[in-house]
Motif scaffolding. Structure first.
Motif, PDB file in Angstrom:
ATOM      1  N   THR A 140       3.896   1.521  -1.171  1.00  0.00           N
ATOM      2  CA  THR A 140       4.490   1.661  -2.499  1.00  0.00           C
ATOM      3  C   THR A 140       3.485   2.278  -3.461  1.00  0.00           C
ATOM      4  O   THR A 140       3.831   3.141  -4.275  1.00  0.00           O
ATOM      5  CB  THR A 140       4.908   0.272  -3.027  1.00  0.00           C
ATOM      6  OG1 THR A 140       5.608  -0.400  -1.994  1.00  0.00           O
ATOM      7  CG2 THR A 140       5.768   0.386  -4.258  1.00  0.00           C
ATOM      8  N   ALA A 141       2.240   1.830  -3.342  1.00  0.00           N
ATOM      9  CA  ALA A 141       1.208   2.347  -4.242  1.00  0.00           C
ATOM     10  C   ALA A 141       1.012   3.842  -4.026  1.00  0.00           C
ATOM     11  O   ALA A 141       0.919   4.609  -4.989  1.00  0.00           O
ATOM     12  CB  ALA A 141      -0.103   1.606  -3.988  1.00  0.00           C
ATOM     13  N   VAL A 142       0.981   4.257  -2.776  1.00  0.00           N
ATOM     14  CA  VAL A 142       0.796   5.678  -2.459  1.00  0.00           C
ATOM     15  C   VAL A 142       1.979   6.486  -2.969  1.00  0.00           C
ATOM     16  O   VAL A 142       1.823   7.560  -3.566  1.00  0.00           O
ATOM     17  CB  VAL A 142       0.628   5.879  -0.936  1.00  0.00           C
ATOM     18  CG1 VAL A 142       0.642   7.360  -0.580  1.00  0.00           C
ATOM     19  CG2 VAL A 142      -0.670   5.244  -0.466  1.00  0.00           C
ATOM     20  N   SER A 143       3.176   5.929  -2.759  1.00  0.00           N
ATOM     21  CA  SER A 143       4.390   6.596  -3.233  1.00  0.00           C
ATOM     22  C   SER A 143       4.345   6.761  -4.752  1.00  0.00           C
ATOM     23  O   SER A 143       4.654   7.827  -5.281  1.00  0.00           O
ATOM     24  CB  SER A 143       5.596   5.753  -2.819  1.00  0.00           C
ATOM     25  OG  SER A 143       6.733   6.191  -3.489  1.00  0.00           O
ATOM     26  N   GLY A 144       3.938   5.691  -5.413  1.00  0.00           N
ATOM     27  CA  GLY A 144       3.829   5.731  -6.876  1.00  0.00           C
ATOM     28  C   GLY A 144       2.824   6.762  -7.336  1.00  0.00           C
ATOM     29  O   GLY A 144       3.038   7.497  -8.297  1.00  0.00           O
ATOM     30  N   LEU A 145       1.715   6.815  -6.609  1.00  0.00           N
ATOM     31  CA  LEU A 145       0.650   7.746  -6.959  1.00  0.00           C
ATOM     32  C   LEU A 145       1.131   9.193  -6.818  1.00  0.00           C
ATOM     33  O   LEU A 145       0.871  10.042  -7.668  1.00  0.00           O
ATOM     34  CB  LEU A 145      -0.543   7.500  -6.031  1.00  0.00           C
ATOM     35  CG  LEU A 145      -1.910   7.898  -6.548  1.00  0.00           C
ATOM     36  CD1 LEU A 145      -2.275   7.137  -7.809  1.00  0.00           C
ATOM     37  CD2 LEU A 145      -2.967   7.666  -5.477  1.00  0.00           C
ATOM     38  N   ALA A 146       1.859   9.433  -5.719  1.00  0.00           N
ATOM     39  CA  ALA A 146       2.396  10.782  -5.493  1.00  0.00           C
ATOM     40  C   ALA A 146       3.376  11.144  -6.602  1.00  0.00           C
ATOM     41  O   ALA A 146       3.347  12.263  -7.140  1.00  0.00           O
ATOM     42  CB  ALA A 146       3.092  10.827  -4.137  1.00  0.00           C
ATOM     43  N   GLY A 147       4.210  10.183  -6.952  1.00  0.00           N
ATOM     44  CA  GLY A 147       5.166  10.400  -8.032  1.00  0.00           C
ATOM     45  C   GLY A 147       4.446  10.719  -9.329  1.00  0.00           C
ATOM     46  O   GLY A 147       4.862  11.593 -10.097  1.00  0.00           O
ATOM     47  N   CYS A 148       3.367  10.019  -9.523  1.00  0.00           N
ATOM     48  CA  CYS A 148       2.567  10.196 -10.735  1.00  0.00           C
ATOM     49  C   CYS A 148       2.086  11.637 -10.837  1.00  0.00           C
ATOM     50  O   CYS A 148       2.227  12.288 -11.879  1.00  0.00           O
ATOM     51  CB  CYS A 148       1.389   9.234 -10.672  1.00  0.00           C
ATOM     52  SG  CYS A 148       0.200   9.406 -11.974  1.00  0.00           S
ATOM     53  N   ILE A 195       3.279  14.289  -9.394  1.00  0.00           N
ATOM     54  CA  ILE A 195       4.401  15.228  -9.557  1.00  0.00           C
ATOM     55  C   ILE A 195       4.889  15.241 -11.008  1.00  0.00           C
ATOM     56  O   ILE A 195       5.016  16.301 -11.630  1.00  0.00           O
ATOM     57  CB  ILE A 195       5.564  14.856  -8.614  1.00  0.00           C
ATOM     58  CG1 ILE A 195       5.154  15.104  -7.163  1.00  0.00           C
ATOM     59  CG2 ILE A 195       6.824  15.650  -8.934  1.00  0.00           C
ATOM     60  CD1 ILE A 195       6.061  14.464  -6.150  1.00  0.00           C
ATOM     61  N   VAL A 196       5.132  14.061 -11.530  1.00  0.00           N
ATOM     62  CA  VAL A 196       5.697  13.982 -12.887  1.00  0.00           C
ATOM     63  C   VAL A 196       4.724  14.571 -13.905  1.00  0.00           C
ATOM     64  O   VAL A 196       5.115  15.338 -14.798  1.00  0.00           O
ATOM     65  CB  VAL A 196       6.055  12.519 -13.237  1.00  0.00           C
ATOM     66  CG1 VAL A 196       6.511  12.422 -14.686  1.00  0.00           C
ATOM     67  CG2 VAL A 196       7.154  12.006 -12.316  1.00  0.00           C
ATOM     68  N   VAL A 197       3.442  14.240 -13.752  1.00  0.00           N
ATOM     69  CA  VAL A 197       2.443  14.758 -14.689  1.00  0.00           C
ATOM     70  C   VAL A 197       2.386  16.283 -14.589  1.00  0.00           C
ATOM     71  O   VAL A 197       2.339  16.978 -15.615  1.00  0.00           O
ATOM     72  CB  VAL A 197       1.051  14.126 -14.410  1.00  0.00           C
ATOM     73  CG1 VAL A 197      -0.040  14.886 -15.165  1.00  0.00           C
ATOM     74  CG2 VAL A 197       1.044  12.666 -14.822  1.00  0.00           C
ATOM     75  N   ALA A 212       0.846  -1.206   0.000  1.00  0.00           N
ATOM     76  CA  ALA A 212       0.000   0.000   0.000  1.00  0.00           C
ATOM     77  C   ALA A 212       0.877   1.249   0.000  1.00  0.00           C
ATOM     78  O   ALA A 212       0.596   2.217  -0.714  1.00  0.00           O
ATOM     79  CB  ALA A 212      -0.902  -0.009   1.228  1.00  0.00           C
TER      80      ALA A 212
END
Lengths: 265, 334
Positions: free
Chosen positions: B302-310, B312-314, B300
């Motif tokens: 990792t998923a949140v971290s990925g989502l946050a990264g998403c 930011i990058v977008v 979970a």
């Protein structure tokens, strides 16, 4: 607006967009077709549960929408009907795949939920990518690209012929429909008892138009294949476009960019 | 029956592209051998006709479902299986590009499901065999209906198989197929009746225009010129597009209806083995390994971290793109 009007409007919109003087319209169609196909293959190759990785592929769409100056609103209208069908398949996944993969603040996230979201993203990305392709490429341009890819001339000519006849017929039908509705106010459509006369009139009028088109094509020297007008594409930009997107998309697919960015927080 | 890109994986899509391309290549060879310059015009008009007809969903009484015309059988009855197949290919390509009806990646599947069965199974195996001994109205009607039903049944079964092999849905194969086949039986019947009506019209106007696999036995009647019949077919397309579209059904089509019906049932059980096989195929054909999400708290996180990264990058990319556009416009105006 019924399907007929909607189809005519769609064709005109796409034609107008593709002929605008935008950066994206000057890229060679072949480069755009290849990049789009590459993008679709990469998007569809994602695992069902890899939502974050899949979301990374949205960068391609975002960049093209902004740089290409394409209307997002119009594009999203296309997704409405598609999402209905996808929702039904996705809903089945939620029912049949109830395995809990992880919990977010106590909320159990199942495999079915992720696969449904994944289906939505994949479907949406694919439709938007195809829309972006056509928003910057005319049907003539597409056919030109197909010829370069050695798609046989007979097939390409056929596509162009269908396209030309279709626009003509849709317009003819729309005029007749409007005339009927003006004589029959308050009706939602043509009544069954009027089908015969309505269809007969339309048939006669379309016959005249179709004959004219066929004759004019023959008179203008149509010999089985349409010649493509040579347009000045920005060749160097097109090559850079294709190569850079090819690499960038591969990197997006290979490396978990979003996880890395999230980890920096 | 148009399949979206999301319903197929690249392996299935690629395989079907190859199969459809092989059929197209063979068809082109056959059409070239016929050496009829006028045929290309006929193919164009007929393609526009089918395009128009496919804009309409036909409501099937009593089921709440509807389906649209798959005109491959109609094209075969006029142009023959090879020219008919090529015409349907053109129609499907335009539908896919301009109307997002069917995916670009799934085009090979759609050509196979909607063009190949109608033109070759329905046309060569049924229509040709019946018509080679002579053409009658009754034969046209019965053969059209039979061929349309067979081709739609095969097409619907193919959709089920392709979806299954792509590993997209959790629907059990048997249940999916059991829901798909009956509804497409009804659609096939409707399609057959419409196809028969058009083919009977052509038979009355210019019987030699019908494709029978050999020379027509009946005497040609000089009622209309070839060009006029083409124009009439074009007009029928316009009628179908304009007139009947007004009555186009708002109901979901057969595929959607089938899925809705199956998904609504909670008594169904998943069959595991075939999905495992499909999953293995998916794993092997995937270009790169993916990241699994185990059932624990770190997943979970990792998923949140990925989502946050998403996010930011977008956000960064969008800002850069807008900046690029701003400076480019400034450069153009300045």
């Amino acid at each position: 607006m019924d399907k007929l009007d909607s189809a005519i409007q769609t064709i005109h919109q796409m034609e107008d967009m593709a002929e605008e003087n935008r950066f994206f319209c000057h890229i060679h169609p072949l480069a755009k077709v290849l990049v789009t196909l590459w993008y679709l293959v990469l998007v569809m190759s994602f695992d069902t549960y890899n939502l974050i990785g899949l979301a990374g592929m949205s960068l391609y769409l975002i960049i093209l929408f902004v740089v290409g100056e394409v209307s997002v609103k119009t594009a999203f209208r296309r997704l409405r009907l598609l999402f209905f069908g996808i929702f039904l398949l996705g809903a089945a996944n939620v029912i049949f795949d109830r395995e809990v993969l992880f919990r977010l603040h106590g909320f159990a996230v199942t495999g079915g939920m992720l696969s449904m979201l994944s289906l939505f993203l994949k479907a949406g990305f694919a439709v938007l990518a195809a829309y972006l392709l056509m928003a910057g490429t005319t049907v003539n341009g597409m056919c030109h690209a197909l010829r370069i890819m050695h798609v046989p001339g007979i097939l390409v000519t056929l596509v162009l012929l269908i396209y030309r006849y279709l626009v003509l017929m849709l317009k003819e039908a729309a005029r007749m429909r409007q005339a009927y509705l003006l004589r029959a106010p308050g009706q939602k459509g043509v009544q069954m008892r009027a089908w015969g006369s309505f269809a007969g009139q339309m048939l006669l009028r379309s016959m005249e138009r179709a004959e004219q088109v066929f004759d004019s094509m023959t008179l203008r020297g149509f010999q089985g294949e349409f010649p493509f007008l040579k347009r000045r594409w920005r060749m160097r930009t097109s090559i850079v476009y294709a190569v850079s997107w090819g690499i960038a998309l591969f990197v997006l697919r290979k490396f978990p960019i979003f996880y890395i960015a999230g980890g920096l927080l | 029956m148009h399949m979206a890109d999301a319903l197929v994986n690249p392996a299935v899509a690629g395989t079907m592209y190859v199969c459809s391309a092989a059929l197209a290549g063979y068809s082109i060879k056959k059409v070239k051998m016929e050496d009829e310059p006028k045929k290309i015009a006929a193919m164009g008009v007929m393609g526009a006709f089918v395009f128009a007809a496919q804009m309409i969903n036909f409501t099937i009484p009593g089921t709440g479902s509807s389906g649209h015309l798959c005109g491959s059988m109609l094209l075969t009855g006029i142009l023959g299986p090879y020219a008919g197949f090529l015409t349907m290919t053109g129609v499907l390509l335009i539908q896919c590009l301009l109307f997002a009806d069917g995916g670009l990646l799934a085009l090979g599947c759609n050509i196979w499901n909607m063009a190949a069965y109608g033109c070759f199974a329905g046309g060569l195996l049924i229509w040709k065999q019946v018509m080679k001994k002579g053409v009658t109205r009754k034969k046209i009607i019965s053969t059209s209906i039979a061929a349309c039903i067979v081709s739609l049944q095969l097409g619907a079964f193919s959709v089920t198989l392709q979806t299954l092999f792509s590993g997209i849905t959790e629907l059990p194969f048997g249940v999916f197929a059991a829901a798909m086949q009956p509804i497409h039986l009804a659609i096939g019947l409707v399609e057959g009746m419409i196809t028969a009506a058009v083919l009977v019209f052509v038979y009355e106007a210019r019987p030699e225009m019908l494709w029978t696999g050999n020379i027509m036995e009946c005497a040609p009647k000089e009622r209309m010129s070839f060009r006029k019949v083409l124009a009439v077919l074009a007009a029928v397309a316009a009628v179908t597009a304009g007139g009947l579209s007004l009555f186009a059904s708002q109901y979901p089509d057969g595929l959607e209806w089938s899925v809705e019906r199956v998904a609504g049932s909670t008594e169904l059980e998943a069959e595991g083995s075939i999905y495992k096989t499909a999953g293995q195929v998916q794993d092997k054909t995937a270009l790169l390994p993916d990241y699994a999400l185990p059932d624990d708290d770190s997943a979970a996180g990792t998923a949140v971290s990925g989502l946050a990264g998403c996010v930011i990058v977008v956000a960064v990319c969008t800002a850069v793109c807008y900046a690029f556009r701003f400076f480019r416009r400034k450069e153009q105006h300045g």
